[in-house]
Motif scaffolding. Structure first.
Motif, PDB file in Angstrom:
ATOM      1  N   ASP A  59       5.023   2.737 -13.901  1.00  0.00           N
ATOM      2  CA  ASP A  59       3.868   3.613 -13.694  1.00  0.00           C
ATOM      3  C   ASP A  59       3.274   4.056 -15.019  1.00  0.00           C
ATOM      4  OD1 ASP A  59       3.603   3.848 -10.852  1.00  0.00           O
ATOM      5  OD2 ASP A  59       5.498   4.946 -10.849  1.00  0.00           O
ATOM      6  N   PRO A 104      -1.819   8.184  -7.145  1.00  0.00           N
ATOM      7  CA  PRO A 104      -0.453   7.957  -6.654  1.00  0.00           C
ATOM      8  C   PRO A 104       0.340   7.031  -7.561  1.00  0.00           C
ATOM      9  CG  PRO A 104      -1.988   6.559  -5.454  1.00  0.00           C
ATOM     10  CD  PRO A 104      -2.826   7.396  -6.392  1.00  0.00           C
ATOM     11  N   ASP A 105       1.621   7.316  -7.721  1.00  0.00           N
ATOM     12  CA  ASP A 105       2.537   6.398  -8.399  1.00  0.00           C
ATOM     13  C   ASP A 105       2.931   5.289  -7.426  1.00  0.00           C
ATOM     14  OD1 ASP A 105       2.542   7.742 -10.796  1.00  0.00           O
ATOM     15  OD2 ASP A 105       4.292   8.968 -10.299  1.00  0.00           O
ATOM     16  N   SER A 164       5.235   3.655  -4.991  1.00  0.00           N
ATOM     17  CA  SER A 164       6.253   4.303  -4.153  1.00  0.00           C
ATOM     18  C   SER A 164       7.594   3.577  -4.312  1.00  0.00           C
ATOM     19  CB  SER A 164       5.792   4.328  -2.688  1.00  0.00           C
ATOM     20  OG  SER A 164       5.379   3.026  -2.274  1.00  0.00           O
ATOM     21  N   ARG A 165       7.778   2.508  -3.576  1.00  0.00           N
ATOM     22  CA  ARG A 165       8.993   1.690  -3.707  1.00  0.00           C
ATOM     23  C   ARG A 165       8.837   0.472  -2.801  1.00  0.00           C
ATOM     24  NH1 ARG A 165       9.947   5.616  -0.035  1.00  0.00           N
ATOM     25  NH2 ARG A 165      11.057   5.080   1.901  1.00  0.00           N
ATOM     26  N   HIS A 176      10.307  -1.793   0.205  1.00  0.00           N
ATOM     27  CA  HIS A 176      11.163  -1.580   1.373  1.00  0.00           C
ATOM     28  C   HIS A 176      12.502  -2.302   1.163  1.00  0.00           C
ATOM     29  CE1 HIS A 176      12.584  -2.113   5.565  1.00  0.00           C
ATOM     30  NE2 HIS A 176      11.946  -0.966   5.790  1.00  0.00           N
ATOM     31  N   GLU A 199       9.112   4.313   7.999  1.00  0.00           N
ATOM     32  CA  GLU A 199       8.581   3.588   6.841  1.00  0.00           C
ATOM     33  C   GLU A 199       7.508   2.606   7.299  1.00  0.00           C
ATOM     34  OE1 GLU A 199      12.044   3.506   3.500  1.00  0.00           O
ATOM     35  OE2 GLU A 199      12.261   2.066   5.146  1.00  0.00           O
ATOM     36  N   GLN A 222       5.487  -3.064  -0.122  1.00  0.00           N
ATOM     37  CA  GLN A 222       5.538  -1.694  -0.638  1.00  0.00           C
ATOM     38  C   GLN A 222       5.447  -0.680   0.499  1.00  0.00           C
ATOM     39  OE1 GLN A 222       2.490  -0.769  -3.502  1.00  0.00           O
ATOM     40  NE2 GLN A 222       2.950   1.425  -3.496  1.00  0.00           N
ATOM     41  N   SER A 261       2.965   5.584   1.067  1.00  0.00           N
ATOM     42  CA  SER A 261       3.282   7.009   0.937  1.00  0.00           C
ATOM     43  C   SER A 261       2.092   7.868   1.337  1.00  0.00           C
ATOM     44  CB  SER A 261       3.682   7.330  -0.501  1.00  0.00           C
ATOM     45  OG  SER A 261       2.564   7.148  -1.378  1.00  0.00           O
ATOM     46  N   GLU A 262       2.356   9.145   1.554  1.00  0.00           N
ATOM     47  CA  GLU A 262       1.281  10.085   1.886  1.00  0.00           C
ATOM     48  C   GLU A 262       0.277  10.172   0.741  1.00  0.00           C
ATOM     49  OE1 GLU A 262       2.277  13.869   3.774  1.00  0.00           O
ATOM     50  OE2 GLU A 262       4.355  13.173   3.917  1.00  0.00           O
ATOM     51  N   GLU A 263       0.776  10.092  -0.524  1.00  0.00           N
ATOM     52  CA  GLU A 263      -0.113  10.183  -1.684  1.00  0.00           C
ATOM     53  C   GLU A 263      -1.082   9.007  -1.723  1.00  0.00           C
ATOM     54  OE1 GLU A 263       3.419  12.589  -2.212  1.00  0.00           O
ATOM     55  OE2 GLU A 263       3.186  10.432  -1.784  1.00  0.00           O
ATOM     56  N   ILE A 264      -0.605   7.826  -1.347  1.00  0.00           N
ATOM     57  CA  ILE A 264      -1.479   6.649  -1.339  1.00  0.00           C
ATOM     58  C   ILE A 264      -2.542   6.780  -0.262  1.00  0.00           C
ATOM     59  CG2 ILE A 264      -1.534   4.159  -0.859  1.00  0.00           C
ATOM     60  CD1 ILE A 264       1.239   4.006  -2.224  1.00  0.00           C
TER      61      ILE A 264
END
Length: 922
Positions: A432, A802-803, A805-806, A808, A853, A874, A877-880
């Motif tokens: 990031d 947003p960063d 996330s990750r 899956h 997820e 990926q 996320s809520e931020e995305i």
């Protein structure tokens, strides 16, 4: 910066970023002053004041003109005498001719007489009326710097000796500039862009007597690590040759010395082309100077293509357009032939013989052209590409990365890298960048973040699988890494890590001394030399001992040293067409990899064959060849002018009160957090402090801002970036730009930008500001409130960026590290039954908030900013989701407004997660 006592004309010296601009403006001011004095006559009121002003201008030009061959010391002193004797008409006439020749560059193409008799006899020629063909027939002009502390009489003898060596068949013409000292030589090569060769003679001294700040600050470019004061006089010459090579590696240096062969043989002379002992042979010196310049002037492929176009041939192969036959015989497309002219079609062919070459298996002029490009850019190997840097990126990744290798990738890099990861089967760790949420853009990846990722992989026992670090330098918005520090500290953790630097927007940087130190190839060469030095091995041993048993936090806080046995493996991809002279999609791959020959060459060749067309465009290849010639001979000048234009733009915007009312010029302090600016530099110009010498920050800071990228926050106008770009700049005023964010627009200067272009842009911005002033002055209360709400939404109500996330768990080997198999996710989505769509109407929010997820099945790339905010595999996320809703762009690749986001079904994820567990167990 000191004003140096000259404030009697337009702008004091302290207001100038560049001595070249100062020189140009001083000549213009001198011309205007003498013309006014000549018009009014010596007895007119104010004549004495005008004459005094002209004399002051001549005084200010005296130290400057010492570094240029035209108009030359004799002509300059002749102008001064004419003024002193009250011959205002003659002085004005001579200055006007000199100033006009300097502005137009006419002195490069023909002799400009600067004596009254010769000037009156010569018919004036308007240089602007010369055709391109006529200019091409003129022998190119350059200047040679001679470094020796000699008298005027000896200088005249030296000049005459070299002039006698000239021959009618010489391909070039040059004049000489004589300076007395090592410091003057360094100032000269950094100030005078006409210089192509340096002759270092034994009589030079060390220090310059010039104390003009705008000139002496050029000495900072040499670097603080150079202790020239400790040199003995006999070492001045050899040391100057080395410093010339360091500061301007493209120049040819010639050393004239009376020292023994044995003494000179063991010294570092940089790129010195020839050593002359005791007394130079002037004809031999002259021939060497021309030969050195010609080695850079040669364009093997462009020359071969021109020769091919002249050959009478019968075309019995593909391409009806070859030789222009399908156009000349047509009744309907003659306008195409008229528009492009005949040469482009005469040079169009699919043949690889007849003096031409194959891009896929070069053995002739293309191979030679690539070798010249490698020399110019400091690479060990260079490869041409005719379908853009996107393809270059995929070639490098495919050549070096095997399925299952771990690659650390800048998350907001160009999409071609993400697709390259898919093709190569890499397991990706996304890094990031620091966010600039108030401007809806990202910066760059902090070194601490990179080291943390490497140390985490090391702790998980996966360092052996880590193959590559991939970063963008510089970013689209102009954030530039400290490349040397990144490479060295990463090699301290993994000694054979491969680095791919995407320099799509940074090809020009090689040809500016300040910029060069942050380019991939320059750093690779520096590190290869540093790691071989015995003193470095000793320093590293002490460093390693001090860090024995250190924990990760200590390693993150410490500036690490690469081990002496580290392998320097650096690649750079460049969009030559974006910042240098090349036809569109002309790009280069530069290689500086110690293991290329033994490990990579075959796989690189296969990857190159995979992605390169078997029918490459020869015009693009020729333009790459010519673009290389240009930057080797005048890249320094053009980059210098490019930076000057950007700095002028910065100053004009920063000091204009009306522009500051609606616009904000983003500075280094705005775009780089303080923690990454060790120098403390906030901006390159401020009205209170004047210019900042950027060398210090570029030498030390973790991140710096490319001065040629000028980012303007436009939220204060009430228009978003995209609207301002299209509706205001393009549609109304014909100003084209590439990049916007939600509330910014990016202006980039390039090697073709002129001061007139900058002036027009400022004029347009001032006009926009005046229009807003008028509109608001007549606005009703409700219209004013609506404007204020728009401004607030663009300057304050901005969603956080947003960063990553990750990935899956279905696409990861285990929970201990973040790498994800993007390729499996990408191809899993090929089967429609594995995918579904979820609209952005609230349903997806409820699912995400419930803890389930939701996983993206595709790349989602909004324009702007132009990089993926979601990749296959990926977790969303809520931020995305919040960021996507806040986007007000018209173009989002991978997202269908009628259906929503494409996501994997739970069933598909469950099956893949089970398969992942089985692979991990195996």
């Amino acid at each position: 910066m000191a004003d140096d006592g000259m404030a009697t004309t337009k702008g004091s010296i302290g207001e100038y970023y560049s001595a070249v601009q100062l020189r140009a403006d001083r000549w213009t001011a001198l011309r205007q002053t003498l013309e006014a004095a000549a018009r009014h006559g010596p007895k007119a009121r104010g004549a004495a004041k005008l004459a005094a002003k002209a004399e002051a201008l001549l005084d200010s030009l005296t130290p400057i003109e010492a570094y240029w061959a035209f108009p030359g010391r004799a002509a300059f002193e002749h102008m001064r005498r004419q003024l002193a004797h009250g011959h205002l008409d003659d002085a004005a006439h001579l200055v006007r001719r000199a100033a006009r020749a300097l502005t137009s560059g006419a002195y490069r193409r023909r002799h400009i007489p600067l004596s009254i008799e010769d000037a009156e006899a010569e018919e004036m020629e308007d240089e602007s009326t010369l055709s391109v063909e006529a200019r091409a027939l003129v022998r190119p002009y350059f200047e040679v710097l001679v470094v020796d502390d000699i008298s005027e009489h000896q200088e005249r003898w030296l000049r005459a000796s070299l002039q006698r060596a000239r021959r009618p068949e010489d391909a070039f013409v040059y004049e000489i500039v004589v300076v007395p000292s090592l410091e003057d030589a360094l100032i000269g090569i950094l100030f005078n862009h006409n210089i192509q060769a340096v002759i270092v003679r034994p009589g030079l001294r060390l220090k310059s007597e010039n104390r003009l700040t705008v000139l002496t600050r050029y000495l900072n470019r040499v670097g603080e690590d150079e202790d020239v004061d400790a040199l003995s006089p006999e070492d001045y010459g050899p040391e100057l040759c080395r410093l010339v090579s360091k500061v301007r590696p493209e120049l040819d240096a010639y050393l004239v010395t009376d020292r023994s062969v044995e003494d000179i043989a063991g010294m570092d002379l940089g790129h010195c082309r020839r050593v002359f002992y005791n007394q130079e042979d002037f004809l031999e010196l002259h021939l060497n100077i021309l030969r050195g310049v010609n080695s850079r002037y040669k364009t093997p492929f462009f020359t071969a293509l021109k020769e091919y176009s002249k050959q009478p041939t019968g075309v019995f192969h593909a391409m009806p357009i070859s030789r222009g036959k399908s156009i000349s015989r047509s009744h309907w497309i003659q306008d195409m032939g008229a528009f492009y002219g005949p040469n482009i079609f005469l040079a169009e062919t699919s043949a690889t013989s007849g003096g031409l070459d194959s891009l896929l298996e070069p053995h002739g002029p293309i191979k030679k052209a690539q070798e010249y490009a490698a020399r110019a850019f400091g690479a060990k190997q260079t490869f041409f590409a005719t379908n853009g840097t996107s393809t270059c990126n995929k070639i490098v990744v495919q050549a070096l990365v095997r399925p299952g290798d771990i690659v650390l990738v800048d998350r907001d890099c160009h999409k071609s890298h993400h697709y390259g990861m898919v093709l190569a089967g890499a397991e990706v760790v996304y890094l990031d960048s620091y966010p600039l949420s108030q401007y809806s853009m990202y910066g760059a990846v902090p070194l601490r973040e990179i080291k943390h990722a490497l140390l985490k992989l090391k702790a998980a026992g996966k360092l052996d699988r880590v193959r590559m670090l991939l970063l963008t330098n510089c970013t689209f918005d102009g954030i530039v890494y400290n490349v040397e520090r990144v490479v060295e500290e990463c090699l301290a953790i993994k000694r054979d890590l491969v680095f791919l630097w995407d320099e799509a927007w940074f090809a020009f940087a090689r040809f500016g001394p300040t910029y060069r130190q942050r380019t991939a190839m320059a750093v690779a060469n520096t590190l290869r030399q540093k790691l071989r030095e015995p003193d470095y091995a000793k320093a590293h041993a002490r460093h390693a001992k001090a860090l024995e048993g250190a924990d990760d936090e200590k390693l993150l806080e410490t500036r690490l040293m690469a081990p002496p046995d580290a392998r320097v493996r650096v690649y750079a991809t460049q969009s030559t067409h974006k910042t240098l002279t090349s036809l569109r999609q002309g790009s280069m791959i530069h290689v500086n990899d110690q293991d290329f020959k033994g490990e990579v060459e075959q796989s690189f060749h296969e990857a190159y064959m995979t992605h390169t067309s078997t029918s490459p465009n020869y015009q693009i290849i020729a333009s790459l060849d010519v673009g290389r010639r240009q930057v080797e001979l005048e890249g320094f000048e053009m980059v210098q002018r490019q930076v000057e234009a950007a700095m002028s733009m910065r100053r004009a915007i920063a000091t204009h009160p009306l522009l500051n009312k609606y616009f904000k010029l983003l500075t280094a302090g705005d775009m780089i957090p303080e923690a990454y600016r060790e120098s403390g530099v906030q901006s390159y110009y401020s009205s209170s402090q004047g210019w900042t010498d950027i060398w210090e920050s570029w030498a030390s800071d973790e991140f710096v801002l490319d001065a040629t990228r000028v980012t303007l926050a436009v939220g204060g106008t009430g228009w978003d970036g995209d609207t301002f770009k299209n509706a205001i700049l393009m549609e109304r005023h014909g100003i084209q730009i590439n990049k916007t964010s939600r509330n910014t627009v990016l202006f980039m200067t390039n090697i073709g930008t002129t001061r007139s272009s900058v002036a027009y842009l400022i004029e347009v911005l001032v006009g926009v500001a005046k229009e807003l002033d008028d509109r608001l002055d007549d606005a009703s209360r409700m219209e004013r409130l609506a404007f204020e709400r728009r401004v607030k939404s663009l300057t304050e109500d901005l969603p956080p960026l947003p960063d990553f996330s990750r990935f899956h768990a279905a696409f990861r080997r285990d929970e201990n590290s973040p790498e994800g198999d993007i390729r499996r996710a990408f191809f899993l989505a090929y089967d429609e039954k594995n995918c579904d769509y979820m609209p952005l109407d609230g349903e997806i929010d409820r699912v995400v908030r419930s803890g389930a997820e939701v996983v993206s099945a595709s790349f989602v790339i909004p324009y702007p900013p132009g990089f993926p905010i979601l990749v296959p595999g990926q977790v969303i996320s809520e931020e995305i989701l919040a960021f996507m809703r806040a986007l007000d762009v018209s173009e989002i690749h991978g997202y269908r407004p009628d259906l929503g986001l494409r996501v994997f079904t739970d069933a598909a994820l469950s099956i893949e997660a089970g398969a992942a567990l089985r692979r991990a167990a195996e």
